[in-house]
Scaffold this motif. Sequence first.
Motif, short mmCIF file in Angstrom:
data_model
loop_
_atom_site.label_atom_id
_atom_site.label_comp_id
_atom_site.label_asym_id
_atom_site.label_seq_id
_atom_site.Cartn_x
_atom_site.Cartn_y
_atom_site.Cartn_z
N PHE A 4 31.67 33.81 38.21
CA PHE A 4 30.44 34.11 38.95
C PHE A 4 30.76 34.88 40.24
O PHE A 4 30.05 35.81 40.60
N LEU A 5 31.82 34.51 40.91
CA LEU A 5 32.20 35.19 42.15
C LEU A 5 32.92 36.51 41.90
O LEU A 5 32.96 37.38 42.76
N THR A 6 33.47 36.67 40.71
CA THR A 6 34.14 37.92 40.37
C THR A 6 33.15 39.06 40.19
O THR A 6 33.45 40.21 40.52
N VAL A 7 31.96 38.74 39.72
CA VAL A 7 30.95 39.78 39.47
C VAL A 7 30.61 40.56 40.74
O VAL A 7 30.67 41.80 40.73
#
Length: 61
Positions: A4-7
Amino acid sequence: MQDFLTVPAFFLMIEGLVYAPAPRFFVQMARLLQSVAEQQIRAFGLAAVGPSIAFVRLLRG
């Protein structure tokens, strides 16, 4: 949670790679977008979302 934070990180990276080499082009595009109907911009955005979701599903299995 890591995915989720990579997006947003990838989004910011791609934005930077797009704007850095041709900032004048994007200023001209922003001016041009003022003359495009809101419905056309929305339709283009929705048309981009569909294939993007399909591509992510294909990649993620």
